[in-house]
Design an enzyme around this catalytic site. Structure first.
Site, PDB file in Angstrom:
ATOM      1  N   TYR A   1      16.366  29.157  11.789  1.00  0.00           N
ATOM      2  CA  TYR A   1      15.314  30.106  12.148  1.00  0.00           C
ATOM      3  C   TYR A   1      15.105  30.230  13.651  1.00  0.00           C
ATOM      4  O   TYR A   1      15.312  29.279  14.404  1.00  0.00           O
ATOM      5  CB  TYR A   1      13.979  29.625  11.562  1.00  0.00           C
ATOM      6  CG  TYR A   1      13.922  29.678  10.059  1.00  0.00           C
ATOM      7  CD1 TYR A   1      13.876  30.895   9.384  1.00  0.00           C
ATOM      8  CD2 TYR A   1      13.890  28.504   9.320  1.00  0.00           C
ATOM      9  CE1 TYR A   1      13.808  30.926   8.002  1.00  0.00           C
ATOM     10  CE2 TYR A   1      13.808  28.529   7.939  1.00  0.00           C
ATOM     11  CZ  TYR A   1      13.770  29.747   7.278  1.00  0.00           C
ATOM     12  OH  TYR A   1      13.695  29.786   5.927  1.00  0.00           O
TER      13      TYR A   1
ATOM     14  N   LYS B   1       0.846  -1.200   0.000  1.00  0.00           N
ATOM     15  CA  LYS B   1       0.000   0.000   0.000  1.00  0.00           C
ATOM     16  C   LYS B   1       0.883   1.252   0.000  1.00  0.00           C
ATOM     17  O   LYS B   1       2.087   1.165   0.283  1.00  0.00           O
ATOM     18  CB  LYS B   1      -0.920  -0.024   1.221  1.00  0.00           C
ATOM     19  CG  LYS B   1      -0.196  -0.026   2.565  1.00  0.00           C
ATOM     20  CD  LYS B   1      -1.151  -0.355   3.713  1.00  0.00           C
ATOM     21  CE  LYS B   1      -0.425  -0.400   5.049  1.00  0.00           C
ATOM     22  NZ  LYS B   1      -1.295  -0.914   6.128  1.00  0.00           N
TER      23      LYS B   1
ATOM     24  N   MET C   1      12.991  23.703   5.102  1.00  0.00           N
ATOM     25  CA  MET C   1      12.229  23.134   3.993  1.00  0.00           C
ATOM     26  C   MET C   1      13.111  22.478   2.932  1.00  0.00           C
ATOM     27  O   MET C   1      12.826  21.369   2.476  1.00  0.00           O
ATOM     28  CB  MET C   1      11.366  24.223   3.356  1.00  0.00           C
ATOM     29  CG  MET C   1      10.373  23.681   2.364  1.00  0.00           C
ATOM     30  SD  MET C   1       9.037  24.856   2.181  1.00  0.00           S
ATOM     31  CE  MET C   1       8.257  24.225   0.719  1.00  0.00           C
TER      32      MET C   1
ATOM     33  N   ARG D   1     -10.770  -0.740  15.033  1.00  0.00           N
ATOM     34  CA  ARG D   1     -10.558   0.190  13.940  1.00  0.00           C
ATOM     35  C   ARG D   1     -11.450  -0.182  12.768  1.00  0.00           C
ATOM     36  O   ARG D   1     -12.128   0.645  12.191  1.00  0.00           O
ATOM     37  CB  ARG D   1      -9.080   0.196  13.531  1.00  0.00           C
ATOM     38  CG  ARG D   1      -8.750   1.203  12.451  1.00  0.00           C
ATOM     39  CD  ARG D   1      -7.286   1.211  12.087  1.00  0.00           C
ATOM     40  NE  ARG D   1      -6.859  -0.015  11.442  1.00  0.00           N
ATOM     41  CZ  ARG D   1      -5.687  -0.163  10.811  1.00  0.00           C
ATOM     42  NH1 ARG D   1      -4.830   0.840  10.761  1.00  0.00           N
ATOM     43  NH2 ARG D   1      -5.365  -1.309  10.246  1.00  0.00           N
TER      44      ARG D   1
HETATM   45  C1  LIG Z   1      -0.562  -1.899   6.870  1.00  0.00           C
HETATM   46  C2  LIG Z   1      -1.114  -3.233   7.212  1.00  0.00           C
HETATM   47  C3  LIG Z   1      -0.275  -4.346   7.299  1.00  0.00           C
HETATM   48  C4  LIG Z   1       1.241  -4.245   7.263  1.00  0.00           C
HETATM   49  O1  LIG Z   1       1.685  -3.724   8.501  1.00  0.00           O
HETATM   50  P1  LIG Z   1       3.252  -3.569   8.834  1.00  0.00           P
HETATM   51  O2  LIG Z   1       3.289  -3.063  10.244  1.00  0.00           O
HETATM   52  O3  LIG Z   1       3.780  -2.539   7.891  1.00  0.00           O
HETATM   53  O4  LIG Z   1       3.875  -4.890   8.641  1.00  0.00           O
HETATM   54  C5  LIG Z   1      -0.852  -5.591   7.455  1.00  0.00           C
HETATM   55  N1  LIG Z   1      -2.200  -5.731   7.573  1.00  0.00           N
HETATM   56  C6  LIG Z   1      -3.034  -4.665   7.542  1.00  0.00           C
HETATM   57  C7  LIG Z   1      -4.493  -4.881   7.695  1.00  0.00           C
HETATM   58  C8  LIG Z   1      -2.524  -3.389   7.379  1.00  0.00           C
HETATM   59  O5  LIG Z   1      -3.362  -2.325   7.364  1.00  0.00           O
END
Ligand SMILES: *Cc1c(COP(=O)(O)O)cnc(C)c1O
Length: 358
Positions: free
Chosen positions: A254, A37, A301, A134
């Site tokens: 800054y 992802k 930046m 969640r």
């Molecule tokens: C992002 C995610 C993962 C991977 O998690 P990592 O901590 O990066 O290994 C696996 N399962 C779900 C449902 C996720 O949202």
């Protein structure tokens, strides 16, 4: 040789393949389905997935439908692609057209997918909530689904996600495991998936049929206790633009926030928070230059300044801000965040270089 003028993000696909092998060894008997992802945690979902396909991966997870469509269009292999966002009434035709497997996470999603599947058979995964609160069906909802299976909807995988796996001492993981074992038996035909990177490290009883490694593929974590066998995949370097002397008691950057105590030699580097380096690491993180770790004084930046002591330095010399010396987990700790956030922020202003077979 002209001095390089821009920052460089190097992605080592051989290190990625090494990490994939390490994770598979940690979870023997389970299929390891890489999580790609957010454009492969910022490192390029397509090159990452293509290389991992060559290493034996046959299923991948993305978050968004658009990520799944892009990966399907460019991967060039008949992989299973799971979409964690699941199913909404208007996304069915697009999921079907790209042959994506939605991860259904709520009762409305189940209803929408069932209505679609009544006309056109569909394969899906189901996410169950086992305590993270969640996403995912409640225990009551999953029992109801098992008792009234929708026509045309094939539940191919049943999964859940751990909320506190990064702390092996947290008893909530075992409680989630019990809850998961209780519901997975409702779908004896489906494969079970429970562990992400941190869950893989918790041991065999957490692995089930499919593990979902993300951050550890890319060389991070599990948080706060990095596994020494994992290699850095991303290296972020930027060239020195200026070398200057800053007198004792003078400010740099800054807001007169950073005052150097003693007379210092400082290198100013062509990278900053616009390249995704987190401003909060200022004064807390380190950079690697001329064989030693150097204190990061300021992050603005477009420019970062580091203390370089007596080291020889010229404009154009490259400084490592993340890599095999400046570890992802250390940078994350300095930024007060997780390795995941440090990686996905590395934007596209830097030049990208891939090492290893693609
Ligand atoms: C992002 C995610 C993962 C991977 O998690 P990592 O901590 O990066 O290994 C696996 N399962 C779900 C449902 C996720 O949202």
């Amino acid at each position: 040789m002209p001095a390089p003028s821009s920052a460089r993000l190097t992605i080592d696909l051989d290190a990625l393949a090494h990490n994939y092998a390490v994770l598979r060894d940690l979870a023997p008997g389970a299929e390891a389905a890489p999580v790609v992802k957010a454009d492969g945690y910022g490192l390029g979902a397509v090159p990452v997935a293509r290389r991992l396909w060559a290493e034996g991966a046959r299923a991948f997870f993305v978050a968004r439908l658009s990520e799944g469509e892009a990966l399907r269009a460019e991967l060039g292999h008949p992989a299973t692609i799971y979409v964690l966002d699941g199913f909404t009434p208007d996304t069915g035709p697009r999921l079907a057209a790209a042959n994506l497997t939605p991860v259904l996470c709520s009762r409305p999603q189940i209803e929408a997918a069932s209505a679609f599947a009544a006309a056109e058979a569909m394969t899906a995964a189901i996410q169950v909530d086992t305590g993270m609160n969640r996403q995912g069906l409640t225990a009551a909802e999953i029992r109801d689904l098992a008792a009234n299976p929708p026509r045309g909807l094939r539940v191919e995988t049943i999964m859940s996600h751990l909320g506190s796996a990064t702390d092996p001492a947290d008893p909530r993981s075992a409680a989630q495991l019990d809850a998961f074992a209780g519901v997975r038996s409702l779908f004896p035909e489906a494969r079970a998936s429970f562990a992400a990177s941190a869950g893989i490290a918790l041991g065999h009883v957490y692995h089930f049929d499919i593990v979902r490694p993300g951050i550890s593929l890319y060389g991070g974590g599990p948080e706060e206790r990095p596994d020494a066998r994992l290699k850095a995949v991303a290296t972020f370097e930027a060239p020195i633009l200026y070398v200057r002397q800053v007198g004792a008691g003078e400010m740099i950057g800054y807001g007169s926030k950073t005052i150097v105590e003693a007379e210092s030699r400082v290198a100013v580097i062509a990278a900053g928070y616009a390249d995704g380096l987190i401003r909060g690491t200022m004064g807390r993180s380190q950079a690697w230059f001329a064989g030693a770790l150097r204190k990061v004084l300021i992050v603005t930046m477009d420019l970062i300044a580091i203390e370089i002591g007596e080291a020889e330095a010229s404009p154009g010399d490259m400084v490592e801000l993340l890599g095999s010396h400046v570890l992802l987990d250390d940078l994350a700790a300095a930024a007060g965040t997780v390795a995941h956030e440090c990686l996905v922020r590395l934007g596209d202003r830097a030049e990208r270089v891939y090492l290893g077979a693609r």
